[in-house]
Design a protein around this motif. Structure first.
Motif, mmCIF file in Angstrom:
data_model
loop_
_atom_site.group_PDB
_atom_site.id
_atom_site.type_symbol
_atom_site.label_atom_id
_atom_site.label_comp_id
_atom_site.label_asym_id
_atom_site.label_seq_id
_atom_site.Cartn_x
_atom_site.Cartn_y
_atom_site.Cartn_z
ATOM 1 N N PHE A 183 0.833 -1.204 0.000
ATOM 2 C CA PHE A 183 0.000 0.000 0.000
ATOM 3 C C PHE A 183 0.867 1.253 0.000
ATOM 4 C CE2 PHE A 183 -3.329 -2.879 0.718
ATOM 5 C CZ PHE A 183 -4.534 -2.224 0.580
ATOM 6 N N ALA A 184 1.928 1.235 0.790
ATOM 7 C CA ALA A 184 2.815 2.398 0.817
ATOM 8 C C ALA A 184 3.490 2.606 -0.534
ATOM 9 C CB ALA A 184 3.861 2.210 1.919
ATOM 10 N N LEU A 185 3.924 1.523 -1.153
ATOM 11 C CA LEU A 185 4.552 1.642 -2.466
ATOM 12 C C LEU A 185 3.555 2.130 -3.514
ATOM 13 C CD1 LEU A 185 6.694 -1.640 -2.502
ATOM 14 C CD2 LEU A 185 7.490 0.693 -2.098
ATOM 15 N N PHE A 186 2.326 1.636 -3.424
ATOM 16 C CA PHE A 186 1.324 2.057 -4.405
ATOM 17 C C PHE A 186 0.969 3.532 -4.227
ATOM 18 C CE2 PHE A 186 -3.117 2.652 -5.707
ATOM 19 C CZ PHE A 186 -3.024 2.276 -7.034
ATOM 20 N N ALA A 187 0.897 4.007 -2.983
ATOM 21 C CA ALA A 187 0.594 5.420 -2.750
ATOM 22 C C ALA A 187 1.659 6.316 -3.375
ATOM 23 C CB ALA A 187 0.472 5.681 -1.258
ATOM 24 N N ASN A 188 2.917 5.944 -3.258
ATOM 25 C CA ASN A 188 3.990 6.720 -3.889
ATOM 26 C C ASN A 188 3.928 6.625 -5.414
ATOM 27 O OD1 ASN A 188 5.025 7.483 -1.381
ATOM 28 N ND2 ASN A 188 6.306 5.643 -1.246
ATOM 29 N N ARG A 189 3.513 5.464 -5.898
ATOM 30 C CA ARG A 189 3.423 5.278 -7.342
ATOM 31 C C ARG A 189 2.297 6.133 -7.936
ATOM 32 N NH1 ARG A 189 1.617 -0.407 -10.022
ATOM 33 N NH2 ARG A 189 1.697 0.201 -12.221
ATOM 34 N N VAL A 190 1.213 6.287 -7.184
ATOM 35 C CA VAL A 190 0.090 7.100 -7.662
ATOM 36 C C VAL A 190 0.514 8.548 -7.855
ATOM 37 C CG1 VAL A 190 -2.103 8.112 -6.899
ATOM 38 C CG2 VAL A 190 -1.778 5.649 -6.838
ATOM 39 N N LEU A 191 1.374 9.029 -6.966
ATOM 40 C CA LEU A 191 1.823 10.414 -7.092
ATOM 41 C C LEU A 191 2.619 10.626 -8.376
ATOM 42 C CD1 LEU A 191 2.930 11.095 -3.406
ATOM 43 C CD2 LEU A 191 0.794 11.775 -4.517
ATOM 44 N N ARG A 192 3.349 9.606 -8.821
ATOM 45 C CA ARG A 192 4.151 9.729 -10.033
ATOM 46 C C ARG A 192 3.353 9.426 -11.300
ATOM 47 N NH1 ARG A 192 7.411 6.394 -6.833
ATOM 48 N NH2 ARG A 192 6.952 4.676 -8.273
ATOM 49 N N MET B 175 -8.444 0.141 -7.412
ATOM 50 C CA MET B 175 -8.507 -1.065 -6.582
ATOM 51 C C MET B 175 -7.756 -2.223 -7.227
ATOM 52 S SD MET B 175 -11.864 -3.130 -5.199
ATOM 53 C CE MET B 175 -12.196 -3.839 -6.828
ATOM 54 N N LEU B 176 -7.962 -2.433 -8.510
ATOM 55 C CA LEU B 176 -7.271 -3.532 -9.184
ATOM 56 C C LEU B 176 -5.766 -3.298 -9.230
ATOM 57 C CD1 LEU B 176 -9.727 -4.238 -12.144
ATOM 58 C CD2 LEU B 176 -9.475 -5.503 -10.001
ATOM 59 N N ALA B 177 -5.351 -2.036 -9.389
ATOM 60 C CA ALA B 177 -3.920 -1.733 -9.359
ATOM 61 C C ALA B 177 -3.338 -2.001 -7.966
ATOM 62 C CB ALA B 177 -3.694 -0.281 -9.766
ATOM 63 N N GLN B 178 -4.102 -1.715 -6.923
ATOM 64 C CA GLN B 178 -3.653 -2.048 -5.574
ATOM 65 C C GLN B 178 -3.518 -3.553 -5.395
ATOM 66 O OE1 GLN B 178 -6.595 -0.036 -3.142
ATOM 67 N NE2 GLN B 178 -5.170 1.584 -2.648
ATOM 68 N N PHE B 179 -4.510 -4.284 -5.893
ATOM 69 C CA PHE B 179 -4.426 -5.742 -5.808
ATOM 70 C C PHE B 179 -3.208 -6.264 -6.565
ATOM 71 C CE2 PHE B 179 -9.305 -6.227 -5.227
ATOM 72 C CZ PHE B 179 -9.172 -5.784 -3.926
ATOM 73 N N GLU B 180 -2.927 -5.669 -7.709
ATOM 74 C CA GLU B 180 -1.750 -6.085 -8.477
ATOM 75 C C GLU B 180 -0.465 -5.823 -7.694
ATOM 76 O OE1 GLU B 180 0.347 -5.219 -12.827
ATOM 77 O OE2 GLU B 180 -1.541 -4.239 -12.289
ATOM 78 N N ALA B 181 -0.416 -4.674 -7.000
ATOM 79 C CA ALA B 181 0.757 -4.374 -6.175
ATOM 80 C C ALA B 181 0.890 -5.369 -5.028
ATOM 81 C CB ALA B 181 0.657 -2.947 -5.628
ATOM 82 N N VAL B 182 -0.236 -5.758 -4.433
ATOM 83 C CA VAL B 182 -0.206 -6.746 -3.354
ATOM 84 C C VAL B 182 0.284 -8.091 -3.872
ATOM 85 C CG1 VAL B 182 -1.651 -8.056 -1.744
ATOM 86 C CG2 VAL B 182 -1.989 -5.587 -1.989
ATOM 87 N N VAL B 183 -0.198 -8.505 -5.036
ATOM 88 C CA VAL B 183 0.222 -9.788 -5.612
ATOM 89 C C VAL B 183 1.717 -9.770 -5.933
ATOM 90 C CG1 VAL B 183 -0.040 -11.298 -7.618
ATOM 91 C CG2 VAL B 183 -2.064 -10.374 -6.491
#
Length: 329
Positions: free
Chosen positions: A113-122, A134-142
Protein backbone atom coordinates in the motif's frame (compact mmCIF):
# COMPACT_ATOMS: atom_id res chain seq x y z
CA UNK A 1 -5.82 9.68 9.34
CA UNK A 2 -7.60 10.49 6.08
CA UNK A 3 -5.70 10.86 2.80
CA UNK A 4 -7.47 11.78 -0.44
CA UNK A 5 -6.13 11.46 -3.99
CA UNK A 6 -7.56 13.56 -6.80
CA UNK A 7 -6.48 14.16 -10.41
CA UNK A 8 -6.52 17.72 -11.68
CA UNK A 9 -4.92 19.00 -14.87
CA UNK A 10 -3.03 15.76 -15.30
CA UNK A 11 -1.49 15.86 -11.82
CA UNK A 12 -2.17 13.86 -8.68
CA UNK A 13 -3.21 15.96 -5.72
CA UNK A 14 -2.76 14.42 -2.32
CA UNK A 15 -4.46 15.88 0.73
CA UNK A 16 -4.20 14.75 4.34
CA UNK A 17 -6.99 15.55 6.75
CA UNK A 18 -10.70 16.17 6.26
CA UNK A 19 -11.31 18.26 3.10
CA UNK A 20 -14.45 20.11 2.11
CA UNK A 21 -17.43 17.91 1.15
CA UNK A 22 -17.09 18.92 -2.53
CA UNK A 23 -13.41 17.98 -2.59
CA UNK A 24 -14.22 14.73 -0.82
CA UNK A 25 -16.79 13.82 -3.47
CA UNK A 26 -14.26 14.60 -6.23
CA UNK A 27 -11.57 12.34 -4.75
CA UNK A 28 -10.98 9.12 -6.68
CA UNK A 29 -9.32 7.35 -3.75
CA UNK A 30 -10.00 8.02 -0.07
CA UNK A 31 -7.63 6.19 2.25
CA UNK A 32 -8.66 5.90 5.92
CA UNK A 33 -5.88 4.75 8.27
CA UNK A 34 -7.10 4.33 11.86
CA UNK A 35 -10.03 6.62 11.05
CA UNK A 36 -11.48 8.87 13.71
CA UNK A 37 -15.26 9.18 14.21
CA UNK A 38 -15.14 12.63 12.59
CA UNK A 39 -13.43 11.24 9.47
CA UNK A 40 -15.92 8.39 9.18
CA UNK A 41 -18.85 10.80 9.51
CA UNK A 42 -17.39 13.11 6.86
CA UNK A 43 -17.03 10.25 4.35
CA UNK A 44 -20.47 8.88 5.13
CA UNK A 45 -22.09 12.32 4.72
CA UNK A 46 -20.24 13.13 1.47
CA UNK A 47 -20.64 9.76 -0.27
CA UNK A 48 -23.81 8.47 1.44
CA UNK A 49 -21.96 5.29 2.41
CA UNK A 50 -21.88 3.37 5.69
CA UNK A 51 -18.24 2.82 6.69
CA UNK A 52 -17.85 -0.54 8.47
CA UNK A 53 -16.44 -0.54 11.99
CA UNK A 54 -13.31 -2.39 12.98
CA UNK A 55 -15.39 -5.06 14.71
CA UNK A 56 -17.44 -5.60 11.55
CA UNK A 57 -14.25 -5.91 9.52
CA UNK A 58 -13.09 -8.78 11.76
CA UNK A 59 -16.10 -10.94 10.86
CA UNK A 60 -15.05 -14.06 8.99
CA UNK A 61 -18.25 -15.15 7.27
CA UNK A 62 -18.45 -14.30 3.56
CA UNK A 63 -21.74 -12.44 3.85
CA UNK A 64 -20.10 -9.96 6.24
CA UNK A 65 -16.97 -9.51 4.14
CA UNK A 66 -18.40 -9.41 0.62
CA UNK A 67 -21.70 -7.67 0.05
CA UNK A 68 -23.43 -4.97 -1.96
CA UNK A 69 -25.41 -1.95 -0.80
CA UNK A 70 -27.18 -0.02 -3.53
CA UNK A 71 -24.45 0.22 -6.21
CA UNK A 72 -21.48 0.17 -3.79
CA UNK A 73 -19.45 -2.99 -3.19
CA UNK A 74 -18.02 -3.69 0.27
CA UNK A 75 -14.99 -6.00 0.04
CA UNK A 76 -12.92 -7.10 3.04
CA UNK A 77 -9.89 -9.40 3.20
CA UNK A 78 -6.91 -10.05 5.47
CA UNK A 79 -3.55 -8.76 4.24
CA UNK A 80 -0.04 -9.70 5.28
CA UNK A 81 2.14 -6.89 6.64
CA UNK A 82 5.38 -6.32 8.56
CA UNK A 83 7.49 -9.01 6.87
CA UNK A 84 10.53 -6.75 6.43
CA UNK A 85 10.39 -5.66 10.07
CA UNK A 86 10.19 -9.24 11.33
CA UNK A 87 6.98 -8.52 13.24
CA UNK A 88 4.57 -9.76 10.61
CA UNK A 89 0.85 -10.23 11.02
CA UNK A 90 -2.45 -10.04 9.21
CA UNK A 91 -4.80 -7.08 9.16
CA UNK A 92 -8.29 -6.75 7.75
CA UNK A 93 -8.69 -4.08 5.05
CA UNK A 94 -12.03 -3.03 3.57
CA UNK A 95 -12.47 -1.67 0.05
CA UNK A 96 -15.66 0.29 -0.50
CA UNK A 97 -16.04 0.55 -4.26
CA UNK A 98 -18.55 3.16 -5.40
CA UNK A 99 -19.23 4.55 -8.85
CA UNK A 100 -17.01 7.62 -8.42
CA UNK A 101 -14.80 6.85 -5.43
CA UNK A 102 -12.82 4.09 -3.77
CA UNK A 103 -12.61 4.13 0.04
CA UNK A 104 -10.07 1.94 1.83
CA UNK A 105 -10.38 1.37 5.57
CA UNK A 106 -7.35 -0.11 7.31
CA UNK A 107 -5.56 -0.21 10.66
CA UNK A 108 -2.09 -1.16 9.44
CA UNK A 109 0.07 -0.35 6.43
CA UNK A 110 1.21 -3.28 4.27
CA UNK A 111 4.28 -2.34 2.25
CA UNK A 112 2.38 -2.80 -1.01
CA UNK A 113 0.00 0.00 0.00
CA UNK A 114 2.81 2.40 0.82
CA UNK A 115 4.55 1.64 -2.47
CA UNK A 116 1.32 2.06 -4.41
CA UNK A 117 0.59 5.42 -2.75
CA UNK A 118 3.99 6.72 -3.89
CA UNK A 119 3.42 5.28 -7.34
CA UNK A 120 0.09 7.10 -7.66
CA UNK A 121 1.82 10.41 -7.09
CA UNK A 122 4.15 9.73 -10.03
CA UNK A 123 1.52 8.17 -12.33
CA UNK A 124 -1.82 10.02 -12.31
CA UNK A 125 -3.18 7.60 -14.93
CA UNK A 126 -3.64 5.04 -12.16
CA UNK A 127 -6.46 7.22 -10.81
CA UNK A 128 -8.50 6.96 -13.99
CA UNK A 129 -11.33 5.12 -12.22
CA UNK A 130 -12.04 3.81 -8.69
CA UNK A 131 -12.16 0.16 -9.80
CA UNK A 132 -8.92 0.68 -11.71
CA UNK A 133 -7.31 1.98 -8.50
CA UNK A 134 -8.51 -1.07 -6.58
CA UNK A 135 -7.27 -3.53 -9.18
CA UNK A 136 -3.92 -1.73 -9.36
CA UNK A 137 -3.65 -2.05 -5.57
CA UNK A 138 -4.43 -5.74 -5.81
CA UNK A 139 -1.75 -6.08 -8.48
CA UNK A 140 0.76 -4.37 -6.17
CA UNK A 141 -0.21 -6.75 -3.35
CA UNK A 142 0.22 -9.79 -5.61
CA UNK A 143 3.64 -8.56 -6.79
CA UNK A 144 4.68 -7.97 -3.20
CA UNK A 145 3.51 -11.43 -2.12
CA UNK A 146 5.43 -12.97 -5.02
CA UNK A 147 8.61 -11.26 -3.79
CA UNK A 148 7.93 -12.42 -0.21
CA UNK A 149 7.39 -16.03 -1.31
CA UNK A 150 10.58 -15.95 -3.40
CA UNK A 151 12.56 -14.70 -0.42
CA UNK A 152 10.95 -17.25 1.87
CA UNK A 153 11.87 -19.99 -0.58
CA UNK A 154 15.49 -18.82 -0.61
CA UNK A 155 15.58 -18.73 3.21
CA UNK A 156 14.19 -22.25 3.33
CA UNK A 157 16.83 -23.49 0.88
CA UNK A 158 19.59 -22.00 3.05
CA UNK A 159 18.08 -23.58 6.16
CA UNK A 160 17.84 -27.01 4.53
CA UNK A 161 21.44 -26.83 3.28
CA UNK A 162 22.64 -25.89 6.76
CA UNK A 163 20.74 -28.76 8.38
CA UNK A 164 21.80 -31.46 5.94
CA UNK A 165 25.38 -30.18 5.70
CA UNK A 166 25.80 -30.66 9.44
CA UNK A 167 24.11 -34.06 9.26
CA UNK A 168 26.44 -35.32 6.47
CA UNK A 169 29.61 -33.76 7.85
CA UNK A 170 32.34 -36.27 8.76
CA UNK A 171 34.21 -33.70 10.83
CA UNK A 172 33.73 -33.55 14.56
CA UNK A 173 31.38 -30.68 15.26
CA UNK A 174 30.97 -29.31 18.75
CA UNK A 175 27.65 -30.33 20.25
CA UNK A 176 26.74 -26.77 21.25
CA UNK A 177 27.46 -25.41 17.76
CA UNK A 178 25.44 -28.16 16.08
CA UNK A 179 22.53 -27.68 18.48
CA UNK A 180 22.60 -23.94 17.79
CA UNK A 181 22.53 -24.57 14.02
CA UNK A 182 19.58 -26.95 14.32
CA UNK A 183 17.78 -24.48 16.55
CA UNK A 184 18.27 -21.74 13.95
CA UNK A 185 16.93 -24.07 11.26
CA UNK A 186 13.82 -24.84 13.33
CA UNK A 187 13.20 -21.13 13.93
CA UNK A 188 13.64 -20.37 10.23
CA UNK A 189 11.24 -23.15 9.23
CA UNK A 190 8.72 -21.92 11.79
CA UNK A 191 8.85 -18.43 10.33
CA UNK A 192 8.52 -19.85 6.82
CA UNK A 193 5.39 -21.73 7.83
CA UNK A 194 3.91 -18.67 9.53
CA UNK A 195 4.59 -16.33 6.61
CA UNK A 196 3.36 -18.78 3.97
CA UNK A 197 0.15 -19.44 5.89
CA UNK A 198 -0.55 -15.71 6.24
CA UNK A 199 0.35 -15.10 2.60
CA UNK A 200 -2.00 -17.90 1.63
CA UNK A 201 -4.71 -16.26 3.73
CA UNK A 202 -4.17 -13.00 1.83
CA UNK A 203 -4.29 -14.76 -1.53
CA UNK A 204 -7.47 -16.63 -0.66
CA UNK A 205 -9.08 -13.35 0.42
CA UNK A 206 -8.08 -11.71 -2.85
CA UNK A 207 -9.41 -14.69 -4.79
CA UNK A 208 -12.80 -14.38 -3.09
CA UNK A 209 -12.91 -10.63 -3.74
CA UNK A 210 -12.01 -11.02 -7.42
CA UNK A 211 -14.56 -13.79 -7.88
CA UNK A 212 -17.23 -11.67 -6.21
CA UNK A 213 -16.38 -8.56 -8.21
CA UNK A 214 -16.20 -10.51 -11.48
CA UNK A 215 -19.61 -12.09 -10.91
CA UNK A 216 -21.30 -8.95 -9.55
CA UNK A 217 -23.09 -6.81 -12.13
CA UNK A 218 -22.38 -3.36 -10.74
CA UNK A 219 -21.82 -0.05 -12.49
CA UNK A 220 -18.84 0.45 -10.18
CA UNK A 221 -16.90 -2.15 -12.20
CA UNK A 222 -16.21 -0.97 -15.74
CA UNK A 223 -16.09 -3.30 -18.71
CA UNK A 224 -12.53 -2.38 -19.64
CA UNK A 225 -11.32 -3.69 -16.27
CA UNK A 226 -12.94 -7.13 -16.60
CA UNK A 227 -9.84 -8.48 -18.34
CA UNK A 228 -7.66 -7.22 -15.49
CA UNK A 229 -9.78 -9.18 -13.03
CA UNK A 230 -9.22 -12.42 -14.96
CA UNK A 231 -5.48 -11.80 -15.15
CA UNK A 232 -5.28 -11.15 -11.42
CA UNK A 233 -7.23 -14.31 -10.68
CA UNK A 234 -4.73 -16.36 -12.69
CA UNK A 235 -1.82 -14.73 -10.85
CA UNK A 236 -3.46 -15.34 -7.49
CA UNK A 237 -4.11 -19.00 -8.29
CA UNK A 238 -0.48 -19.51 -9.32
CA UNK A 239 0.75 -17.93 -6.08
CA UNK A 240 -1.67 -20.04 -4.01
CA UNK A 241 -0.19 -23.16 -5.59
CA UNK A 242 3.36 -21.90 -4.96
CA UNK A 243 2.53 -21.06 -1.32
CA UNK A 244 1.09 -24.55 -0.85
CA UNK A 245 4.28 -26.03 -2.34
CA UNK A 246 6.45 -23.99 0.04
CA UNK A 247 4.29 -25.00 2.99
CA UNK A 248 4.60 -28.70 2.09
CA UNK A 249 8.34 -28.30 1.63
CA UNK A 250 8.63 -26.60 5.02
CA UNK A 251 6.74 -29.48 6.65
CA UNK A 252 9.04 -32.00 4.96
CA UNK A 253 12.16 -30.15 6.11
CA UNK A 254 10.73 -29.84 9.60
CA UNK A 255 10.21 -33.61 9.76
CA UNK A 256 13.74 -34.14 8.43
CA UNK A 257 15.31 -31.82 11.03
CA UNK A 258 13.32 -33.45 13.82
CA UNK A 259 14.52 -36.82 12.51
CA UNK A 260 18.15 -35.62 12.71
CA UNK A 261 17.57 -34.44 16.27
CA UNK A 262 16.00 -37.79 17.18
CA UNK A 263 19.01 -39.64 15.75
CA UNK A 264 21.36 -37.52 17.86
CA UNK A 265 19.25 -38.13 20.94
CA UNK A 266 19.17 -41.87 20.25
CA UNK A 267 22.97 -41.85 20.02
CA UNK A 268 23.22 -40.16 23.41
CA UNK A 269 20.73 -42.58 24.97
CA UNK A 270 22.65 -45.51 23.45
CA UNK A 271 25.87 -44.26 25.05
CA UNK A 272 24.25 -44.02 28.48
CA UNK A 273 22.68 -47.47 28.02
CA UNK A 274 26.01 -49.09 27.15
CA UNK A 275 27.71 -47.35 30.07
CA UNK A 276 25.04 -48.54 32.50
CA UNK A 277 25.17 -52.13 31.19
CA UNK A 278 28.99 -52.18 31.30
CA UNK A 279 28.97 -51.01 34.93
CA UNK A 280 26.45 -53.57 36.15
CA UNK A 281 28.85 -56.59 36.42
CA UNK A 282 31.57 -54.62 38.28
CA UNK A 283 28.89 -53.28 40.60
CA UNK A 284 27.70 -56.82 41.27
CA UNK A 285 31.25 -57.97 42.09
CA UNK A 286 31.85 -55.00 44.37
CA UNK A 287 28.51 -55.62 46.09
CA UNK A 288 29.38 -59.25 46.76
CA UNK A 289 32.71 -58.41 48.35
CA UNK A 290 31.12 -55.62 50.29
CA UNK A 291 29.09 -58.11 52.35
CA UNK A 292 30.02 -58.45 56.00
CA UNK A 293 30.14 -62.25 56.22
CA UNK A 294 32.84 -63.77 58.39
CA UNK A 295 33.39 -66.88 56.24
CA UNK A 296 34.68 -65.36 53.00
CA UNK A 297 37.94 -67.05 51.98
CA UNK A 298 39.02 -64.25 49.65
CA UNK A 299 39.14 -61.76 52.52
CA UNK A 300 42.20 -63.50 53.96
CA UNK A 301 43.86 -64.05 50.60
CA UNK A 302 46.92 -61.96 49.87
CA UNK A 303 45.92 -61.29 46.25
CA UNK A 304 42.19 -61.00 46.92
CA UNK A 305 41.99 -57.22 46.42
CA UNK A 306 43.83 -57.07 43.05
CA UNK A 307 41.95 -60.19 41.90
CA UNK A 308 38.63 -58.53 42.68
CA UNK A 309 39.70 -55.42 40.75
CA UNK A 310 40.75 -57.56 37.80
CA UNK A 311 37.40 -59.39 37.80
CA UNK A 312 35.56 -56.04 37.80
CA UNK A 313 37.63 -54.70 34.89
CA UNK A 314 37.18 -57.88 32.85
CA UNK A 315 33.43 -57.95 33.56
CA UNK A 316 33.16 -54.33 32.29
CA UNK A 317 35.28 -54.87 29.13
CA UNK A 318 33.53 -58.05 27.97
CA UNK A 319 30.08 -56.41 27.41
CA UNK A 320 31.71 -53.54 25.49
CA UNK A 321 33.54 -56.00 23.22
CA UNK A 322 30.29 -57.90 22.68
CA UNK A 323 28.42 -54.70 21.75
CA UNK A 324 31.14 -53.76 19.23
CA UNK A 325 31.03 -57.24 17.67
CA UNK A 326 27.28 -56.90 17.21
CA UNK A 327 27.71 -53.46 15.65
CA UNK A 328 25.77 -51.65 18.36
CA UNK A 329 28.64 -49.21 18.97
Amino acid sequence: MMTTYTVREGRTLRHEGIPAPEALRDAVWIDLLNPSPEEEKAVQAALCLEIPTREEMQEIESSSRLYKEDEALFLTASFLYGVDEGEFGSTAITFVLAERSLVTVRYATPKAFALFANRVLRTPALLASPDGVMLAQFEAVVDRLADVLERIGADMDRASKSAFRNARSTKKVKVKARDADLKDVLIALGQVGEVTSRANETLLGLSRILSFVGAEKSIAVRKENKGGIKTLMRDVRSLVEHAAFLNNKANFLLDAVLGIINIDQNGIIKTFTVASVALMPPTLVASIYGMNFAAMPELQWQFGYPAALLVMVVSAVLPILYFKRKGWL
